[in-house]
Design a protein around this motif. Structure first.
Motif, PDB file in Angstrom:
ATOM      1  N   PRO A  55       0.817  -1.221   0.000  1.00  0.00           N
ATOM      2  CA  PRO A  55       0.000   0.000   0.000  1.00  0.00           C
ATOM      3  C   PRO A  55       0.850   1.270   0.000  1.00  0.00           C
ATOM      4  O   PRO A  55       0.439   2.293  -0.565  1.00  0.00           O
ATOM      5  N   PHE A  56       2.015   1.229   0.598  1.00  0.00           N
ATOM      6  CA  PHE A  56       2.894   2.404   0.603  1.00  0.00           C
ATOM      7  C   PHE A  56       3.346   2.740  -0.811  1.00  0.00           C
ATOM      8  O   PHE A  56       3.312   3.907  -1.233  1.00  0.00           O
ATOM      9  N   GLU A  59       0.490   4.139  -2.944  1.00  0.00           N
ATOM     10  CA  GLU A  59       0.240   5.546  -2.614  1.00  0.00           C
ATOM     11  C   GLU A  59       1.333   6.441  -3.193  1.00  0.00           C
ATOM     12  O   GLU A  59       1.060   7.548  -3.681  1.00  0.00           O
ATOM     13  N   TYR A  60       2.567   5.952  -3.139  1.00  0.00           N
ATOM     14  CA  TYR A  60       3.692   6.689  -3.729  1.00  0.00           C
ATOM     15  C   TYR A  60       3.452   6.910  -5.225  1.00  0.00           C
ATOM     16  O   TYR A  60       3.662   8.012  -5.758  1.00  0.00           O
ATOM     17  N   ILE A  62       0.511   6.863  -6.808  1.00  0.00           N
ATOM     18  CA  ILE A  62      -0.640   7.763  -6.991  1.00  0.00           C
ATOM     19  C   ILE A  62      -0.190   9.221  -6.897  1.00  0.00           C
ATOM     20  O   ILE A  62      -0.525  10.053  -7.747  1.00  0.00           O
ATOM     21  N   GLU A  63       0.571   9.533  -5.865  1.00  0.00           N
ATOM     22  CA  GLU A  63       1.051  10.905  -5.693  1.00  0.00           C
ATOM     23  C   GLU A  63       1.980  11.309  -6.833  1.00  0.00           C
ATOM     24  O   GLU A  63       1.941  12.446  -7.314  1.00  0.00           O
TER      25      GLU A  63
END
Length: 313
Positions: A55-56, A59-60, A62-63
């Motif tokens: 998940p990290f 998210e990385y 996505i950003e």
């Protein structure tokens, strides 16, 4: 959805089911992109539990895509700063692709197992000891330490108070080591002790030592599954070195900076030494690959024996 990180390519080919796991303003993030991103930033995640990495990294990504999309909207893609970065990242992407497609397959399961078996056989014949040490500058100081020990003071406390060696922070603990890893005078003294015995003052070029033997054992290799990846990494470094040597010999590389020229040869030797590191499988874990360790898995970061170790031959 499972929070476990998808297996690293069950080697390196993209997964057959390269499913979409997120969409950012129309851009599809697939499992293969997460895997590539993980390879790219894994060095920043050493202490993160594996189940949280997936998940990290998502998210990385996505950003990253959100910022990239807004960079395009605001004209950043037309700037010289972006073009310079693009050229740099393109070279990195090509290098990474070359590594995974051409170099990584050179290290086979058979080769890794062969190295493991060879090193494990050597370890079975190697005696290792664990010792504590107090290092002082003079024989008089060493004799004073002897008297304090005879009076019942704890070895660990005296090491922390008086020792000049880096191991003082750990009560003088040097971890496990072989005879060949230490200077001869020190090794001769410590290997002559019985477990629990404390030596008389021993002189070396570093000063005067009081040594206590904590444990003695024959070498033993870590289980294959625990060290397989570490061996692969060492062999890959060697393969990279071999490939780079051939490529450089067929290429023209010019160093134009005069200051850089002074250090280029020294840096090249250091790089070659690192690439030629041999895998170490011992339970002591103080060898060439700290990740392989058992009793002292952090390597010399948790002991002070670095001052006493002989340089690699």
């Amino acid at each position: 959805m499972s929070l476990a990180m998808p297996a690293r390519a069950q080697e390196d080919a993209p997964p057959k089911d390269d499913k979409v796991i997120a969409i950012v303003n129309g851009h599809e993030i697939r499992v293969s992109e997460v895997q590539m991103a993980t390879d790219d930033i894994i060095g920043q995640l050493p202490d993160m539990p594996p189940k949280l990495r997936y998940p990290f990294v998502v998210e990385y990504l996505i950003e990253r895509h959100l910022l990239a999309q807004y960079a395009v909207k605001e004209g950043i893609a037309e700037t010289e700063e972006y073009k310079r970065r693009l050229a740099l990242y393109q070279a990195k992407a090509l290098r990474d692709a070359y590594f995974f497609q051409k170099i990584r397959p050179m290290v086979t399961e058979e080769e890794i197992k062969k190295v493991y078996d060879e090193e494990a056989a050597k370890l079975q014949q190697t005696e290792r000891v664990r010792a504590r040490m107090i290092l002082v500058a003079t024989e008089k100081e060493a004799q004073d330490i002897e008297k304090m020990l005879a009076d019942g003071q704890k070895f660990e406390d005296l090491a922390k108070k008086y020792s000049l060696d880096g191991s003082k922070d750990y009560g003088g603990d040097l971890g496990y080591f072989t005879s060949a890893e230490m200077v001869p005078e020190f090794s001769k003294a410590v290997f002559a002790l019985k477990v629990g015995e404390t030596s008389q003052p021993v002189k070396t070029d570093f000063g005067w030592h009081i040594i206590r033997l904590e444990d003695k054992k024959q070498g033993a290799a870590q289980p294959y599954d625990q060290v397989k990846q570490a061996i692969r990494n060492v062999l890959l470094r060697q393969k990279v070195g071999e490939v780079m040597t051939k490529i450089r010999e067929a290429s023209k590389v010019e160093i134009l900076d005069d200051d850089l020229k002074k250090y280029a040869e020294e840096a090249a030797k250091a790089a070659k030494s690192f690439q030629n590191t041999k895998p170490t499988l011992d339970q002591g874990g103080d060898g060439a690959v700290p990740a392989l360790g058992g009793d002292n898995a952090a390597g010399d970061a948790t002991t002070g024996k670095g001052d006493l170790q002989l340089p690699a031959q």
